[in-house]
Design an enzyme around this catalytic site. Sequence first.
Site, PDB file in Angstrom:
ATOM      1  N   SER A  95       0.840  -1.191   0.000  1.00 35.01           N
ATOM      2  CA  SER A  95       0.000   0.000   0.000  1.00 35.01           C
ATOM      3  C   SER A  95       0.882   1.249   0.000  1.00 35.01           C
ATOM      4  O   SER A  95       1.684   1.422  -0.908  1.00 35.01           O
ATOM      5  CB  SER A  95      -0.970  -0.049   1.186  1.00 35.01           C
ATOM      6  OG  SER A  95      -1.987   0.908   1.060  1.00 35.01           O
ATOM      7  N   ASP A 191      -8.530  -6.975  -4.257  1.00 32.61           N
ATOM      8  CA  ASP A 191      -8.318  -5.781  -3.433  1.00 32.61           C
ATOM      9  C   ASP A 191      -9.552  -4.890  -3.513  1.00 32.61           C
ATOM     10  O   ASP A 191      -9.908  -4.400  -4.588  1.00 32.61           O
ATOM     11  CB  ASP A 191      -7.079  -5.023  -3.917  1.00 32.61           C
ATOM     12  CG  ASP A 191      -6.639  -3.943  -2.942  1.00 32.61           C
ATOM     13  OD1 ASP A 191      -7.511  -3.281  -2.348  1.00 32.61           O
ATOM     14  OD2 ASP A 191      -5.427  -3.751  -2.790  1.00 32.61           O
ATOM     15  N   HIS A 223      -7.337  -6.289   0.570  1.00 32.50           N
ATOM     16  CA  HIS A 223      -6.187  -5.387   0.708  1.00 32.50           C
ATOM     17  C   HIS A 223      -5.311  -5.751   1.909  1.00 32.50           C
ATOM     18  O   HIS A 223      -4.077  -5.763   1.798  1.00 32.50           O
ATOM     19  CB  HIS A 223      -6.687  -3.941   0.843  1.00 32.50           C
ATOM     20  CG  HIS A 223      -5.606  -2.921   0.780  1.00 32.50           C
ATOM     21  ND1 HIS A 223      -4.987  -2.572  -0.405  1.00 32.50           N
ATOM     22  CD2 HIS A 223      -5.024  -2.161   1.750  1.00 32.50           C
ATOM     23  CE1 HIS A 223      -4.077  -1.642  -0.164  1.00 32.50           C
ATOM     24  NE2 HIS A 223      -4.075  -1.380   1.141  1.00 32.50           N
TER      25      HIS A 223
END
EC number: 3.5.1.9
Length: 241
Positions: A95, A191, A223
């Site tokens: 991320s 995700d 995610h």
Amino acid sequence: MQRDYTATEVFQESGPDAIVYLHGGAWIDVRNSPRDFAELAARVREDAPLASQYAVTYRLSPEVQHPVHVADCVEHISQLIVEKGIRKLHLLGHSVGATLCWQILTALPGDRRYPEGPDFAMKLALVRSSLAHVFLVDGIYSLRALLEEYPDYDYFVNKAFKSLKDFEDPSESAERISAGPILHVIHSYKDELLTLKQTQYLTAVLTAHQIPYKLYVDDLGLHEDVYRNEKVAAYIVAQLP
């Protein structure tokens, strides 16, 4: 509440080849930490027992803003290189950890968008000189494209950056990618927080600049599941010598 941003998680100490993990959390979330990678590190250790594994952290927004996050990461990674005798470094960021990895690859010392001073430049050069592989996992790469797709994400972007002008887009910085490290762009079909658009944006930039990369897209979970996924562990191990 800020945690101890100097804390380094040691998963395995085996030798001079090391994986260093950078966690996500939108620059603001105290729930994400170096411990995010405990399960992944255990999976990697099963098939790569000779690779040392560490994870570092950084101060969070809104108490601090960019470029403090990248400065903290460079400080802690360079310290690991010196203290642990790391000769070959593999970075993995999830991320905004992937964002930070990209910034480590492309930051231009002296540019107003990055940390100032010779100390940062020296430590950044040390980190770059050791890099072998960089794994960018379900990352954020273009804030402009991110906010076009997810306008509501300004709630964390505005905490982490004084202005979007403080963030250098990959289309501007890609030309500074060195020929050394091998880039791996990884994304999960499942995700729910980031579609493939960020990954597609980055790979389009890399292609336009004729920068080689490896792309791995698969069902790797949601995610916050990706950095625990056994397929990701297997992919990492397959790249190591």
